[in-house]
Motif scaffolding. Structure first.
Motif, PDB file in Angstrom:
ATOM      1  N   MET A  27      11.392  16.368  -0.218  1.00  0.00           N
ATOM      2  CA  MET A  27      12.807  16.025  -0.122  1.00  0.00           C
ATOM      3  C   MET A  27      13.383  15.563  -1.462  1.00  0.00           C
ATOM      4  N   PRO A  28      12.659  14.727  -2.263  1.00  0.00           N
ATOM      5  CA  PRO A  28      13.217  14.368  -3.576  1.00  0.00           C
ATOM      6  C   PRO A  28      13.464  15.580  -4.469  1.00  0.00           C
ATOM      7  N   LEU A  29      12.553  16.547  -4.459  1.00  0.00           N
ATOM      8  CA  LEU A  29      12.749  17.758  -5.256  1.00  0.00           C
ATOM      9  C   LEU A  29      13.883  18.605  -4.704  1.00  0.00           C
ATOM     10  N   TYR A  30      13.980  18.706  -3.370  1.00  0.00           N
ATOM     11  CA  TYR A  30      15.057  19.490  -2.761  1.00  0.00           C
ATOM     12  C   TYR A  30      16.427  18.906  -3.093  1.00  0.00           C
ATOM     13  N   LEU A  31      16.529  17.583  -3.003  1.00  0.00           N
ATOM     14  CA  LEU A  31      17.819  16.945  -3.262  1.00  0.00           C
ATOM     15  C   LEU A  31      18.247  17.092  -4.724  1.00  0.00           C
ATOM     16  N   THR A  32      17.307  17.009  -5.652  1.00  0.00           N
ATOM     17  CA  THR A  32      17.657  17.090  -7.073  1.00  0.00           C
ATOM     18  C   THR A  32      17.785  18.528  -7.565  1.00  0.00           C
ATOM     19  N   LYS A  33      16.914  19.421  -7.101  1.00  0.00           N
ATOM     20  CA  LYS A  33      16.918  20.792  -7.614  1.00  0.00           C
ATOM     21  C   LYS A  33      17.805  21.728  -6.801  1.00  0.00           C
ATOM     22  N   ALA A  34      17.658  21.704  -5.465  1.00  0.00           N
ATOM     23  CA  ALA A  34      18.422  22.633  -4.631  1.00  0.00           C
ATOM     24  C   ALA A  34      19.841  22.135  -4.359  1.00  0.00           C
ATOM     25  N   ARG A  35      19.982  20.834  -4.121  1.00  0.00           N
ATOM     26  CA  ARG A  35      21.309  20.284  -3.817  1.00  0.00           C
ATOM     27  C   ARG A  35      22.033  19.775  -5.045  1.00  0.00           C
ATOM     28  N   GLY A  36      21.326  19.555  -6.151  1.00  0.00           N
ATOM     29  CA  GLY A  36      21.961  19.157  -7.397  1.00  0.00           C
ATOM     30  C   GLY A  36      22.343  17.693  -7.499  1.00  0.00           C
ATOM     31  N   PHE A  37      21.750  16.839  -6.677  1.00  0.00           N
ATOM     32  CA  PHE A  37      22.041  15.412  -6.760  1.00  0.00           C
ATOM     33  C   PHE A  37      21.380  14.814  -7.999  1.00  0.00           C
ATOM     34  N   ALA A  38      22.018  13.814  -8.577  1.00  0.00           N
ATOM     35  CA  ALA A  38      21.419  13.073  -9.685  1.00  0.00           C
ATOM     36  C   ALA A  38      20.199  12.305  -9.176  1.00  0.00           C
ATOM     37  N   PRO A  39      19.203  12.048 -10.038  1.00  0.00           N
ATOM     38  CA  PRO A  39      18.020  11.312  -9.591  1.00  0.00           C
ATOM     39  C   PRO A  39      18.361   9.969  -8.948  1.00  0.00           C
ATOM     40  N   GLU A  40      19.362   9.266  -9.490  1.00  0.00           N
ATOM     41  CA  GLU A  40      19.745   7.966  -8.917  1.00  0.00           C
ATOM     42  C   GLU A  40      20.286   8.135  -7.497  1.00  0.00           C
ATOM     43  N   THR A  41      21.088   9.192  -7.257  1.00  0.00           N
ATOM     44  CA  THR A  41      21.606   9.452  -5.913  1.00  0.00           C
ATOM     45  C   THR A  41      20.470   9.816  -4.972  1.00  0.00           C
ATOM     46  N   MET A  42      19.557  10.648  -5.446  1.00  0.00           N
ATOM     47  CA  MET A  42      18.383  10.971  -4.651  1.00  0.00           C
ATOM     48  C   MET A  42      17.626   9.705  -4.280  1.00  0.00           C
ATOM     49  N   GLY A  43      17.509   8.778  -5.235  1.00  0.00           N
ATOM     50  CA  GLY A  43      16.764   7.557  -5.000  1.00  0.00           C
ATOM     51  C   GLY A  43      17.331   6.743  -3.853  1.00  0.00           C
ATOM     52  N   TRP A  44      18.662   6.568  -3.822  1.00  0.00           N
ATOM     53  CA  TRP A  44      19.182   5.730  -2.737  1.00  0.00           C
ATOM     54  C   TRP A  44      19.281   6.491  -1.422  1.00  0.00           C
ATOM     55  N   LEU A  45      19.394   7.837  -1.470  1.00  0.00           N
ATOM     56  CA  LEU A  45      19.315   8.600  -0.222  1.00  0.00           C
ATOM     57  C   LEU A  45      17.929   8.461   0.399  1.00  0.00           C
ATOM     58  N   LEU A  98       0.837  -1.200   0.000  1.00  0.00           N
ATOM     59  CA  LEU A  98       0.000   0.000   0.000  1.00  0.00           C
ATOM     60  C   LEU A  98       0.873   1.252   0.000  1.00  0.00           C
ATOM     61  N   PHE A  99       1.899   1.276   0.851  1.00  0.00           N
ATOM     62  CA  PHE A  99       2.760   2.460   0.925  1.00  0.00           C
ATOM     63  C   PHE A  99       3.664   2.584  -0.293  1.00  0.00           C
ATOM     64  N   PHE A 100       3.986   1.472  -0.921  1.00  0.00           N
ATOM     65  CA  PHE A 100       4.710   1.533  -2.193  1.00  0.00           C
ATOM     66  C   PHE A 100       3.888   2.335  -3.196  1.00  0.00           C
ATOM     67  N   ASP A 101       2.579   2.028  -3.277  1.00  0.00           N
ATOM     68  CA  ASP A 101       1.689   2.765  -4.173  1.00  0.00           C
ATOM     69  C   ASP A 101       1.567   4.225  -3.757  1.00  0.00           C
ATOM     70  N   ARG A 102       1.409   4.457  -2.444  1.00  0.00           N
ATOM     71  CA  ARG A 102       1.234   5.832  -1.956  1.00  0.00           C
ATOM     72  C   ARG A 102       2.460   6.687  -2.249  1.00  0.00           C
ATOM     73  N   ASN A 103       3.644   6.149  -2.026  1.00  0.00           N
ATOM     74  CA  ASN A 103       4.875   6.931  -2.169  1.00  0.00           C
ATOM     75  C   ASN A 103       5.384   6.997  -3.600  1.00  0.00           C
ATOM     76  N   ALA A 104       4.835   6.181  -4.491  1.00  0.00           N
ATOM     77  CA  ALA A 104       5.345   6.137  -5.862  1.00  0.00           C
ATOM     78  C   ALA A 104       5.374   7.518  -6.501  1.00  0.00           C
ATOM     79  N   LEU A 105       4.322   8.299  -6.307  1.00  0.00           N
ATOM     80  CA  LEU A 105       4.267   9.621  -6.929  1.00  0.00           C
ATOM     81  C   LEU A 105       5.366  10.531  -6.415  1.00  0.00           C
ATOM     82  N   ASN A 106       5.706  10.427  -5.124  1.00  0.00           N
ATOM     83  CA  ASN A 106       6.750  11.288  -4.569  1.00  0.00           C
ATOM     84  C   ASN A 106       8.105  11.024  -5.231  1.00  0.00           C
ATOM     85  N   PHE A 107       8.442   9.750  -5.403  1.00  0.00           N
ATOM     86  CA  PHE A 107       9.740   9.420  -5.974  1.00  0.00           C
ATOM     87  C   PHE A 107       9.776   9.631  -7.494  1.00  0.00           C
ATOM     88  N   LEU A 108       8.604   9.582  -8.112  1.00  0.00           N
ATOM     89  CA  LEU A 108       8.518   9.827  -9.553  1.00  0.00           C
ATOM     90  C   LEU A 108       8.290  11.298  -9.889  1.00  0.00           C
TER      91      LEU A 108
END
Length: 413
Positions: A239-257, A26-36
């Protein structure tokens, strides 16, 4: 169907494990949009305020569903069918999310998903209270709510979905996320029984919902729920947007963080409640609530090794292990256990409505006005206030209360 008495060890483990797996999907489905979202936002041309509205919408219908379904389940005494129907429904909503072509269509899908998912955990907790022995209840409820949801919803989801989005598009991620829930729905239907009704002595009258909310622990847990649900949903949404846009992390790095949070919460799902079973709910609630400040501060200010930042995320997210305690365990230990599903729905619903609905919309507005660091400051304030509220809790852990009662009885004698 698995056989055995209500509290046979084998069946207790199976009930807890299966409900934990189901809630994880259930939470996989709920959080999918955040990570995508780093892929969805530019594709659908979304503002940060609209990003926050997705979390708000799901939290609103999640809360309303939790309030209504938990209450209905308690009155009817029917639990297993509720969980099965809700599981199938949220799988269908994941398919709809993948097909969305506009903000309004995706918003509608999130509203429906929240309505489907909201009643699952309150009813699952009620099943566990009926089937699991009291001395292991804190651990079982922690595993059911947090182990699967965080290993799958926060741990596996970003690691799996981000590469899928890169290779095949974000819509494919939603389609794949929907399939496992159909399997767990079948397992629940065919292997779990309807929990037996609790038998209570008529000399001990049932506590009404109004009387339950006169207890200090129930009120404090509802307030803590508002703050810590806000902390979580703001982190998931921004947090995914902050890490990729403000901190400049690659999406893959954001994913494992972000996956680090899932690993932390997965371990915390049984470590934190188990500690509370031994030393008490109150000290554990206090410690981990205040510990949560290091995550937003680390995201804002730590500029060193990514591995160290991952460690900061790991320990800061330890407060996730508190969720089953203030949403279910402490309220159910403080008043009549027959109100477990109702109280869980009310406490969870209060947190989702006032925290989960309002905070991401507010955080999105702050992000549009002041930048993506604003949501992290909101997280910081929420966990500080929650820590202050935990200082007022009354201890409810059965082992600790029993240990304290022995010297008191001896003194009285």
């Amino acid at each position: 169907m698995i056989t055995g008495t209500a509290r046979s060890g084998r069946y207790q483990v199976w009930v807890t494990a299966l409900l934990s797996l189901n809630f994880g999907i259930l939470f996989f489905d709920r959080n999918a949009l955040n990570f995508l979202m780093p892929f969805v936002q530019p594709d659908l041309n979304l503002s940060n305020t609209q990003v926050g509205m997705f979390s708000s919408a799901l939290s609103l219908t999640w809360a309303l569903s939790g309030l209504l379904v938990g209450r209905i389940s308690d009155k009817l005494g029917s639990r297993k069918p509720v969980v099965v129907v809700a599981t199938v429904a949220f799988c269908l909503c994941s398919f709809i999310s993948g097909a969305a072509s506009s903000f309004m269509m995706l918003l509608g899908a999130r509203l429906l998903m929240g309505a489907a998912e909201g009643g699952v955990m309150p009813v699952s907790h009620s099943m566990i209270v009926s089937e699991v022995a009291p001395e292991r209840r804190g651990l079982a409820m922690g595993v059911a709510q947090n182990l699967g949801s965080n290993l799958l919803g926060s741990g596996l989801a970003p690691i799996l979905l981000v590469p899928i989005a890169v290779a095949a598009g974000w819509r494919t991620g939603f389609y794949l996320a929907a399939v496992p829930g159909l399997i767990t729905a079948a397992l629940i239907w065919f292997t779990l029984r309807e929990p037996p009704a609790e038998v209570h002595d008529d000399a001990s009258p049932r506590v009404t919902l109004r009387e339950a909310f006169s207890h200090r622990n129930v009120i404090l847990c509802a307030l803590i729920s508002i703050l810590l649900v806000s902390y979580l949903v703001v982190c998931w949404a921004f947090m995914p947007l902050y890490l990729t846009k403000a901190r400049g992390f690659a999406p893959e790095t954001m994913g494992w963080l972000m996956a680090t949070l899932g690993i932390s919460a997965g371990l915390g799902s049984f470590v934190v409640p188990a500690i509370s079973d031994a030393i008490g709910r109150r000290p554990v609630m206090i410690f981990f609530s205040f510990l949560g400040v290091i995550l937003p501060l680390g995201g804002l200010y730590y500029e060193g090794s990514t591995w160290v930042l991952a460690a900061i995320f790991f320990f800061g997210w330890g407060l996730n292990g508190l969720f089953p305690m203030f949403m279910a365990t402490i309220p159910s230990e403080s008043v009549d256990p027959r109100l477990t599903a109702t109280l869980t729905g009310v406490v969870m619903g209060t947190g989702e409505v006032l925290g989960g609905v309002l905070s991401p919309f507010f955080a999105g507005s702050l992000a549009d006005a002041y930048g993506l660091s604003a949501p992290l400051w909101l997280m910081f304030g929420c966990t500080i206030l929650a820590g202050i509220l935990t200082l007022g809790l009354i201890e409810s852990a059965p082992r600790v209360v029993a240990r304290r009662a022995v010297p008191a009885m001896a003194f009285g004698a």
